[in-house]
Design a protein around this motif. Sequence first.
Motif: not given
Ligand code: MG
Length: 641
Positions: A422, A481, A513, A543, A564, A599
């Motif tokens: 990421e 992101n 994400e 996310d 995630k 995560e």
């Molecule tokens: Mg993220």
Amino acid sequence: MAQRLIYYDYCSLVLLAMILFSTVLRKMTKGKLNRLFLLLVCSAFVATAADIVSLSHNNAGYDNLNVRQFENMVYLFSHSLTTPLFASYVTTLTDTSHIFKKNRIVGILINVPYIIMLIAIFTNPLTGKLFGFDSNNHYQRGPVFWVMYLSVAVYVVYSLYIMFRFRRAIGNARWVSLIVLLAGMLSAVIMQYFFPKYPVEMFANAVGLLFISVMVQRPEDIMDVESESKSRSAFASDLQRSFDNKKNFDIIILKLSNLHSFGELLSYDERIGLLKETRSRISKLSLSKGVLPEVYYLRGGVFAISVDGIGRNRTDELAQLIFENMKQPITITNIQINLIAYVCVINVPDDISDSKAMSEFINNAVPAENGVSYAKDILGTGRYDMLIDMDGIINRALSENRLEVYYQPIYSTVEERFNSAEALIRLHDDKYGFVPPDLFIPAAEKNGTIHKIGRFVLESVCRFISSEDFEGLGLDYIEINLSVVQCMSSGLADEIIDMLKKYNISHDKINLEITETFASHYRSVMKENIKKMYDAGISFSLDDFGTGYSNMQSIAILPLVITKLDKSFTEFDSSDKMALVVQHSIDLIKSLEMKIVVEGVETQEMLKRFSDLGCEYIQGYYFSKPLPRDEFVKFIRANIA
Ligand code: MG
Ligand code: C2E
Ligand code: MG
């Protein structure tokens, strides 16, 4: 003595009743100024009623002198309240009551005329010095009646002094209406003195109060009708006045931090109901502590409760009480709502002494969730300094190239290798050092710089993917992101596709994400952006699953290949109910044929737990923190079997 005309009093009674009704109907009963006004109207009403009775008895020469004594005492008592109440009204309007607290002698002296007046009234049955009755049973002023005039004069002079000295605090229109009112009332007193046949004092009083009610007590200026509190603009002007007057007081800020999240779940009426219930709780709790605060609703779920001269300890106790009480759910039309309340105490002027700092504090400070916070503890911290300087920090970072993209590896437990990473933005400021993204990303979203930042991240990632370094790392793609705000810009999809083209990168090398907030904004421009990118073969992940309120909806309406699980969602005891929720969420996500990335995995134990739950992809400090590009390359190379 000549017969006195009662008609003025009848008119005044009708006028006062109208003012009373309209004040109550307009809900102008809360707050010190409103209470004083109401008291003024009520005392005038009682005085007028007593005047009517005593005038008719007088005209008729009614001979029960005890009754006559009583009705005249009621009249004089309620009428005598007018000027001291007016003086208090003006003091409150200009917010200058602290003058008396600072100067005790003035504070005591100002009450003396009123006390003398009271003594004169209540000892009259014994002394007969204030008033009496002649042989025809007609009312007659006694030798000390001048005491009443003297006292009126003292409060009028005092009110005039305050009105001239703090003219700015009152505002022109109000100032003029107050002066007109005083002039009218004084002329009536004079007229009544010289022409006792025309008792116009109460009438002038009623007209004056009508004037105040229309010109000064304007709810649209100061009230927030929905929450039955004073408005944000009233807060700004009251605050400015208090700062100008160098007053000491405390403000309790109550932030209902999750109010917005109920957004579309609640109807307009239910939302108002929530605010009113909160407002009423504040009033009840304050009353239980013997405090009558000014309560303002600053919008966005934020109330400001201004408490004056009750001492820090009692303010703290009240803040604690409000904090505890707000934990109890509010029931609105059969729905139980748990609001998350932040409570913070600000001591003025010790903590904050100007309006700009106050609004900065209220807008930016995030007080603790688990207890009452104090502004003095928040203000000195580096985090707060950063927050209020955030626009400057971001602009400096952009112009001085102080942004850098780090990479955090993601491990596949099935393939037993790092399969992706990421991209996470980092900002280093000369003054503040490392500035966390959860502070500056929201600020960048607000001030619009998120587009530049997003472009920078995208280009850095593309440059990395197209570099020789990237080859041979065995990474399938890099996750980037994407903020909701970026996605609202109509050119985003083309910008991303063009960038991939510029660096000659295949579309499956990046994954975007997005968070569940996308679902609630999922309209027109954003839909087109996402569709265009999705059609071009770019994949999306969801996310921070488990932190929001509409995850299921997000999963259903967005084109996602990965979910995630947020760190906070994965921290639970295996005995917990949460374990069941997580297990079932995982099953659901899998049944939708989506990959799961966990995560924030920090320990071997967590790694095992989620592998056992069938989660294949793991990201977290257990493997590595986010690393600068070169270190990341070294890290992955070292870990290739
Ligand atoms: Mg993220
Ligand atoms: P996120 O996208 O959920 O990123 C994961 C965050 O968790 C990162 O925080 C990462 O450093 C942290 N993290 C990873 N493993 C662990 C762990 O084992 N323990 C703990 N305690 N934390 C871990 P970071 O880098 O501070 O980023 C915070 C948030 O800022 C990100 O959350 C993301 O929402 C946002 N952000 C970061 N970079 C960007 C960006 O380039 N663009 C946008 N729009 N947002 C970004
Ligand atoms: Mg996340």
